[in-house]
Design an enzyme around this catalytic site. Sequence first.
Site, short mmCIF file in Angstrom:
data_model
loop_
_atom_site.label_atom_id
_atom_site.label_comp_id
_atom_site.label_asym_id
_atom_site.label_seq_id
_atom_site.Cartn_x
_atom_site.Cartn_y
_atom_site.Cartn_z
N GLY A 1 0.81 -1.21 0.00
CA GLY A 1 0.00 0.00 0.00
C GLY A 1 0.84 1.26 0.00
O GLY A 1 0.59 2.21 -0.76
N ASP A 2 1.87 1.29 0.84
CA ASP A 2 2.79 2.43 0.87
C ASP A 2 3.52 2.59 -0.46
O ASP A 2 3.68 3.71 -0.97
CB ASP A 2 3.81 2.25 1.99
CG ASP A 2 3.19 2.35 3.37
OD1 ASP A 2 2.84 3.47 3.77
OD2 ASP A 2 3.07 1.31 4.03
N SER A 3 3.99 1.48 -1.00
CA SER A 3 4.78 1.54 -2.22
C SER A 3 3.95 1.99 -3.41
O SER A 3 4.42 2.77 -4.26
CB SER A 3 5.42 0.17 -2.50
OG SER A 3 6.28 -0.20 -1.44
N ALA B 1 3.49 5.62 -3.12
CA ALA B 1 4.72 6.30 -3.50
C ALA B 1 4.82 6.44 -5.02
O ALA B 1 5.20 7.50 -5.53
CB ALA B 1 5.92 5.54 -2.97
#
Length: 405
Positions: free
Chosen positions: A172-174, A177
Amino acid sequence: MTTKNTSGPLAGIKVLELGTLIAGPFCARMLAEFGAEVIKVESPDGGDPIRKWRVLKDGTSLWWSVQSRNKKSLTLNMKHAQGREIARKLALEADIIIENYRPGVLEKWDLGYEQLKAVDASTIMVRLSGFGQTGPMKDLPGFGAIGESMGGLRYVSGHADRPPVRVGVSIGDSVAALHGVIGAMMALRHRDATGGKLKGEGQMVDVALYESVFNLMESLVPEFDHAGVVRERTGGSLPGIVPSNTYTTKDGENIVIAGNGDAIFKRLVLAMGRIDLAGNPELERNDGRVKHTQMIDDAIQAWCDTQTIDSALDVLKAADVPAGKIYSVRDMMTDPQFLARDMFEQHQFADGTPVKLPAISPKLSATPGHTKWLGPTLGQHNDEVLRSLGYSADAIAAMKQDGVL
């Protein structure tokens, strides 16, 4: 023959990174890998928490060496007025500001988008947060795991008879990003088209983690809205696209076989010796095969039961059927395709210990990314960055004494 420019396509672009952990720093990392000057602001009290995550070497995360490569580390105490003043100077100099604090934090520091835009209309700020800068949930903490859950990914991941599972990385973070990188490049293009850094129009790129995940969810919305279909967990298979599943060979290895194209399916079953399936008119098209999903999967698994991973791959390769072993990192490190594509870079730590890092993606033919240095030590570039802002050695020493740095 094209001559490669190792300075990178973003050479000359200045980026200020205000944030910790994954989404914001990964966004800035990609810009640094392709030549941007990225100044990462860290707290003097230990710096970014990711420095202590997962496997450590000499007290610092191995992940850090990748996540912060090519970045400059500047320690600033943002509770100190002078720390905020320095950050503001850097923000107004930067081409792109990347931040992933909760909405409202930068505004308290006089570093919000509107506050900077009032001084410099060309300001580009990428804001990554759990739920975006607006809406009833904007002030809530939102990590990648929450974004994956709310965005729909967790619901469809795993087996139907078990609770949802997570992907084994912070996807999710990647994904957020990457949305931040795309937004930054589009904003930079627009600013250049409207007058550049001096006169161009900047903008805010508002990236919500849950929306970034939601953006990956294919036909989820129209299927529910038009047909009332809720996509459920289906294990290793791809629902409605047959066959595409994970199977097990007789030596206990897992193999993914994607025989879902009509012509590919016919080649697959012929390679398996199942002439009866190849000649069945009900299976000629995907919509017909969907009705017989279990039968087809059982037939493929029965064939895999007679094959080792190597023999199965050889047969499917000869039949031009997409298939692959599920790789661990151990498999990747010796795989001819990874090696031929130079997907590992050899570096060394300050003490001379060698270490391999993943190579930079994507691959650009003329201006590829380049690793100049591994993740910096905390505050490694304090003097360099502050001198560039006009601070003297005595002023820098005084700031260290006063707890600004």
